[in-house]
Design a protein around this motif. Structure first.
Motif, PDB file in Angstrom:
ATOM      1  N   ARG A 178      36.125   9.546  81.354  1.00 59.81           N
ATOM      2  CA  ARG A 178      37.557   9.295  81.522  1.00 59.81           C
ATOM      3  C   ARG A 178      37.797   7.961  82.217  1.00 59.81           C
ATOM      4  O   ARG A 178      38.564   7.124  81.761  1.00 59.81           O
ATOM      5  N   ASP A 179      37.103   7.754  83.357  1.00 59.33           N
ATOM      6  CA  ASP A 179      37.307   6.515  84.109  1.00 59.33           C
ATOM      7  C   ASP A 179      36.770   5.305  83.366  1.00 59.33           C
ATOM      8  O   ASP A 179      37.378   4.233  83.370  1.00 59.33           O
ATOM      9  N   ALA A 180      35.606   5.460  82.710  1.00 60.69           N
ATOM     10  CA  ALA A 180      35.008   4.307  82.023  1.00 60.69           C
ATOM     11  C   ALA A 180      35.893   3.860  80.868  1.00 60.69           C
ATOM     12  O   ALA A 180      36.195   2.675  80.716  1.00 60.69           O
ATOM     13  N   PHE A 181      36.327   4.811  80.039  1.00 59.58           N
ATOM     14  CA  PHE A 181      37.227   4.451  78.946  1.00 59.58           C
ATOM     15  C   PHE A 181      38.539   3.911  79.506  1.00 59.58           C
ATOM     16  O   PHE A 181      39.162   3.034  78.906  1.00 59.58           O
ATOM     17  N   GLY A 182      38.943   4.457  80.652  1.00 57.15           N
ATOM     18  CA  GLY A 182      40.153   3.969  81.305  1.00 57.15           C
ATOM     19  C   GLY A 182      40.075   2.478  81.576  1.00 57.15           C
ATOM     20  O   GLY A 182      41.014   1.741  81.264  1.00 57.15           O
ATOM     21  N   THR A 183      38.938   2.012  82.137  1.00 59.12           N
ATOM     22  CA  THR A 183      38.839   0.587  82.444  1.00 59.12           C
ATOM     23  C   THR A 183      38.970  -0.236  81.172  1.00 59.12           C
ATOM     24  O   THR A 183      39.654  -1.262  81.149  1.00 59.12           O
ATOM     25  N   ALA A 184      38.355   0.252  80.076  1.00 61.92           N
ATOM     26  CA  ALA A 184      38.422  -0.524  78.831  1.00 61.92           C
ATOM     27  C   ALA A 184      39.840  -0.535  78.267  1.00 61.92           C
ATOM     28  O   ALA A 184      40.339  -1.569  77.818  1.00 61.92           O
ATOM     29  N   ILE A 185      40.512   0.632  78.310  1.00 59.86           N
ATOM     30  CA  ILE A 185      41.849   0.702  77.715  1.00 59.86           C
ATOM     31  C   ILE A 185      42.874  -0.034  78.571  1.00 59.86           C
ATOM     32  O   ILE A 185      43.739  -0.746  78.056  1.00 59.86           O
ATOM     33  N   TYR A 186      42.777   0.089  79.904  1.00 60.88           N
ATOM     34  CA  TYR A 186      43.714  -0.647  80.767  1.00 60.88           C
ATOM     35  C   TYR A 186      43.573  -2.136  80.543  1.00 60.88           C
ATOM     36  O   TYR A 186      44.543  -2.873  80.571  1.00 60.88           O
ATOM     37  N   SER A 187      42.327  -2.600  80.321  1.00 57.49           N
ATOM     38  CA  SER A 187      42.117  -4.047  80.230  1.00 57.49           C
ATOM     39  C   SER A 187      42.806  -4.646  79.028  1.00 57.49           C
ATOM     40  O   SER A 187      43.110  -5.829  79.024  1.00 57.49           O
ATOM     41  N   VAL A 188      43.083  -3.836  77.969  1.00 59.04           N
ATOM     42  CA  VAL A 188      43.827  -4.385  76.831  1.00 59.04           C
ATOM     43  C   VAL A 188      45.280  -3.929  76.867  1.00 59.04           C
ATOM     44  O   VAL A 188      46.011  -4.095  75.904  1.00 59.04           O
ATOM     45  N   GLY A 189      45.680  -3.341  77.993  1.00 64.79           N
ATOM     46  CA  GLY A 189      47.077  -2.943  78.147  1.00 64.79           C
ATOM     47  C   GLY A 189      47.454  -1.722  77.343  1.00 64.79           C
ATOM     48  O   GLY A 189      48.625  -1.511  77.043  1.00 64.79           O
ATOM     49  N   GLY A 190      46.453  -0.900  76.971  1.00 60.66           N
ATOM     50  CA  GLY A 190      46.747   0.257  76.141  1.00 60.66           C
ATOM     51  C   GLY A 190      47.179   1.467  76.953  1.00 60.66           C
ATOM     52  O   GLY A 190      47.311   1.421  78.177  1.00 60.66           O
ATOM     53  N   ASP A 191      47.383   2.568  76.246  1.00 54.55           N
ATOM     54  CA  ASP A 191      47.834   3.813  76.864  1.00 54.55           C
ATOM     55  C   ASP A 191      46.620   4.726  76.996  1.00 54.55           C
ATOM     56  O   ASP A 191      46.021   5.106  75.991  1.00 54.55           O
ATOM     57  N   VAL A 192      46.241   5.079  78.236  1.00 55.01           N
ATOM     58  CA  VAL A 192      45.008   5.856  78.402  1.00 55.01           C
ATOM     59  C   VAL A 192      45.142   7.292  77.942  1.00 55.01           C
ATOM     60  O   VAL A 192      44.165   8.016  77.908  1.00 55.01           O
ATOM     61  N   ASN A 193      46.354   7.723  77.607  1.00 58.73           N
ATOM     62  CA  ASN A 193      46.522   9.108  77.183  1.00 58.73           C
ATOM     63  C   ASN A 193      46.834   9.194  75.696  1.00 58.73           C
ATOM     64  O   ASN A 193      47.333  10.201  75.218  1.00 58.73           O
ATOM     65  N   THR A 194      46.533   8.126  74.964  1.00 57.54           N
ATOM     66  CA  THR A 194      46.901   8.108  73.562  1.00 57.54           C
ATOM     67  C   THR A 194      46.044   9.043  72.731  1.00 57.54           C
ATOM     68  O   THR A 194      44.912   9.363  73.090  1.00 57.54           O
ATOM     69  N   THR A 195      46.590   9.499  71.605  1.00 60.62           N
ATOM     70  CA  THR A 195      45.781  10.290  70.686  1.00 60.62           C
ATOM     71  C   THR A 195      45.342   9.428  69.511  1.00 60.62           C
ATOM     72  O   THR A 195      44.712   9.910  68.581  1.00 60.62           O
ATOM     73  N   ASP A 196      45.678   8.138  69.575  1.00 61.33           N
ATOM     74  CA  ASP A 196      45.360   7.225  68.480  1.00 61.33           C
ATOM     75  C   ASP A 196      43.857   6.948  68.466  1.00 61.33           C
ATOM     76  O   ASP A 196      43.313   6.355  69.394  1.00 61.33           O
ATOM     77  N   VAL A 197      43.192   7.369  67.393  1.00 62.52           N
ATOM     78  CA  VAL A 197      41.739   7.234  67.310  1.00 62.52           C
ATOM     79  C   VAL A 197      41.309   5.776  67.416  1.00 62.52           C
ATOM     80  O   VAL A 197      40.284   5.460  68.012  1.00 62.52           O
TER      81      VAL A 197
END
Lengths: 397, 269
Positions: A178-197
């Protein structure tokens, strides 16, 4: 010999018979190192609660305090129905999940008058909009800790520090998906709770690109690595930075500009609880000023209680410990997007877990290891067969 | 060639013991830093005695280990003697294979299956606390048993079968002959089985994690729960004390067994 056996059995029996008299038991299940427990001269909160119950309420109470390392461990233990707890302290997304599965009891605020001390910003949160099930305990944010002697000034300020080729082999990453993917998704300004594959797969690609630069995936090992300077940059929780700074003054901290995670850990009563009133008494006790200050000073995370934040003793103690404390734990006008982790649906969770496994396992074993071990096994097998055949021939001869 | 083998042995011992020595060294460190030695102090030992959670966990772990190893030694010795007395080969080999299953099972399989079993039985019996010290003890005894049987059986096979028969000829009942003749002969196997069971129970994490209740936290579980925040060095102090205690016990038991064999040799002369 016989006397020894009898003695042993007597000892075992005595150990088994704990006092089951009229004392009440309160089973508390919390994170490890997440309460002021009397070590290093701090207040022992559980002991204070037992004294408080004896003196103020006239009841003899024993607190059974056990700990867990992650939300999922706690969830599995309670879900399996194997043990009953009276007070648990899960994180935001786990509370959302447990409410949806009817695993929490509604709180009776008549028994928790100290709830008035909770700051308005930490009421009506997404996981418990009507505040029926949880009372906030601590909160915090993820940020980046770096060693100013090893990192250049112009590289800081963003998540990209963790992807910077200059610091290859000196970067640390979270060892949970959760945290690792969080760092990657936050860095591109994405939504960490998305269901978008697509978002998850892009994040996985980004983590894969980071893997050659990562020294190791860590949780508590980060303390030692940052303290003794073997790593230059790492993402972790704000309060833990303060603990690390204590031992190594050249460590610095910042919240990355693309956005970061905010989390809240709250006290709840699971539906398997046996002593609901006593549990509410405990929660109320944790909100009282002296206890809350002791906990906030021990854990070093941010406190959602007004009576702590405005307390002069707390501010004085913390600032004496580290002058940047109030700016890091209670930043005003942060100007950075913060997002909570919400409960993901099962498909997204499966996707996240499988992407995480692929990331961790890939390239873990070089091909030459397979070839060498296979050839050794074949060699041994052929030697054994050869000696067996020779033996048979000799026997027949 | 002799020097090469000596160097090899020295190397193996170094690799085995250096982590322990580093741990002991850092338990005397004056701060929590594991990168640099900042000064000698007994601070963490004092902290250890001030921390009720750690002491509770240690007490629980020791009580569990002693009870589990005692019970599994008694059952295991009886089982080993019984298995050896079977006449048909098929029964004997089946029983031995069944004994080996808990040893070969991954811990996590044993842990989860035991937890499911206990919850199932608990639901049927409508008991309040489905997991607790009792279930933990049962789980530990069951995975320690095969090791005890495996330690005791070679000693039974080595023993001269004529001895208990001679004892019975001289008037002992079978039970008396077991306790007076067989048991002293297999005692070294029993003791090594006990120590093996004790070590396994002390060290076990996965099975304890799944089968413990809400009031019994063992030391490995406590240390694991510290992995989100820091593992404080009072754990290093605790580990050092445990290592010292175990080493002292081993040395004492070695000395006493040496004295016993010396006595026996002197008596034979």
């Amino acid at each position: 010999m016989r006397k020894l056996i009898i003695l042993l059995f007597a000892v075992l029996l005595l150990c088994g018979c704990e006092n089951t008299s009229e004392s009440l038991t309160l089973n508390v299940y919390n994170w490890g190192e997440y309460i002021s427990d009397g070590s290093e001269g701090t207040l022992n909160v559980n002991e204070e609660f037992e004294n408080y119950c004896l003196e103020e309420l006239g009841k003899e109470v024993k607190v059974n305090y056990t700990t867990y390392a992650s939300n999922e461990d706690m969830y599995n233990k309670i879900k399996s129905g194997s043990a009953s707890y009276d007070v648990i302290i899960p994180s935001d997304y786990m509370i959302e999940k447990m409410i949806a599965e009817d695993m929490l009891l509604k709180l009776d605020y008549e028994n928790i008058p100290n709830y008035e001390f909770v700051n308005e910003d930490y009421k009506d949160l997404f996981f418990d909009p009507d505040n029926e099930y949880s009372v906030p305990y601590t909160y915090g944010m993820v940020g980046i800790i770096y060693n100013e002697e090893m990192v250049d000034k112009e590289d800081i300020g963003s998540w990209e520090l963790l992807w910077n080729e200059k610091y290859k082999g000196q970067i640390l990453q979270f060892n949970n998906p959760r945290d690792a993917f969080g760092t990657a998704i936050y860095s591109v300004g994405g939504d960490v709770n998305t269901t978008d594959v697509a978002v998850w797969e892009n994040a996985a690609e980004k983590l894969k690109a980071q893997k050659p630069l990562v020294q190791s995936y860590v949780m508590d090992e980060i303390f030692n690595k940052m303290k003794n300077g073997s790593a230059a940059a790492a993402p972790y929780y704000a309060g833990d930075y303060l603990t690390m700074h204590d031992s190594n003054e050249s460590l610095k901290f910042y919240f990355p500009k693309e956005g970061t995670n905010i989390f809240v850990d709250s006290m709840c009563i699971p539906s398997c609880a046996r002593n609901k009133e006593l549990a509410e008494e405990y929660i109320n006790f944790m909100l009282s000023e002296d206890i809350a200050i002791a906990n906030a000073e021990y854990i070093a995370y941010s406190s959602p209680l007004d009576n702590v934040r405005k307390s002069e003793t707390y501010i004085a103690d913390m600032t004496e410990w580290n002058e940047e404390v109030m700016d890091i734990l209670y930043p005003e006008n942060l100007g950075i997007r913060t997002q909570y982790y919400e409960n993901l649906d099962s498909d997204t969770l499966l996707l996240q877990n499988s992407l995480w496994e692929t990331l961790k396992i890939e390239n873990a074993v070089e091909p030459w290891v397979y070839i060498t071990s296979l050839s050794i096994i074949l060699l041994l097998a052929s030697i054994m067969m050869y000696s067996y055949i020779i033996k048979k021939i000799r026997d027949n001869y | 060639m002799k020097t090469v083998s000596k160097i090899y042995v020295a190397l193996v011992f170094t690799i085995l013991y250096i982590p322990i020595l580093v741990l002991m060294l850092f338990s005397f460190n004056s701060t929590a830093n594991t990168g640099a030695l900042t000064g000698f102090s007994l601070y963490w030992y004092k902290e250890l005695f001030n921390s009720p959670d750690t002491f509770n966990a240690l007490k629980n772990t020791l009580v569990l280990a002693i009870s589990a190893s005692t019970i599994s030694t008694i059952i295991g010795t009886a089982a080993a003697v019984g298995i050896t007395k079977f006449k048909t080969r098929i029964t004997k080999s089946t029983l031995l294979s069944v004994t080996n299953i808990p040893m070969m099972n991954p811990d996590i399989v044993t842990g989860i299956s035991m937890m499911l079993l206990f919850v199932f039985i608990g639901t049927i019996l409508r008991s309040e606390d489905k997991l607790g010290f009792g279930t933990l003890l049962i789980a530990h005894v069951s995975f320690c048993l095969p090791y005890v049987i495996l330690s005791v059986r070679p000693k039974i096979l080595q023993m001269n079968k004529a001895l208990p028969e001679a004892a019975m000829d001289l008037g002992c009942t079978p039970i008396q002959s077991f306790f007076k003749v067989e048991l002293p002969n297999i005692m070294s196997g029993v003791v090594s089985g006990f120590i093996l069971a004790f070590t396994l129970s002390l060290d076990d994490f996965v099975i304890s994690y799944f089968t413990t209740g809400n009031d019994f936290q063992t030391l490995p579980l406590l240390i694991y729960s510290m992995t989100k925040k820091e593992v404080k060095p009072d754990i290093y102090a605790l580990s050092t004390l445990m290592i010292v205690a175990v080493t002292v016990l081993m040395v004492l038991s070695n000395i006493s067994s040496k004295e016993k064999t010396a006595d026996r040799k002197a008596a034979l002369k």
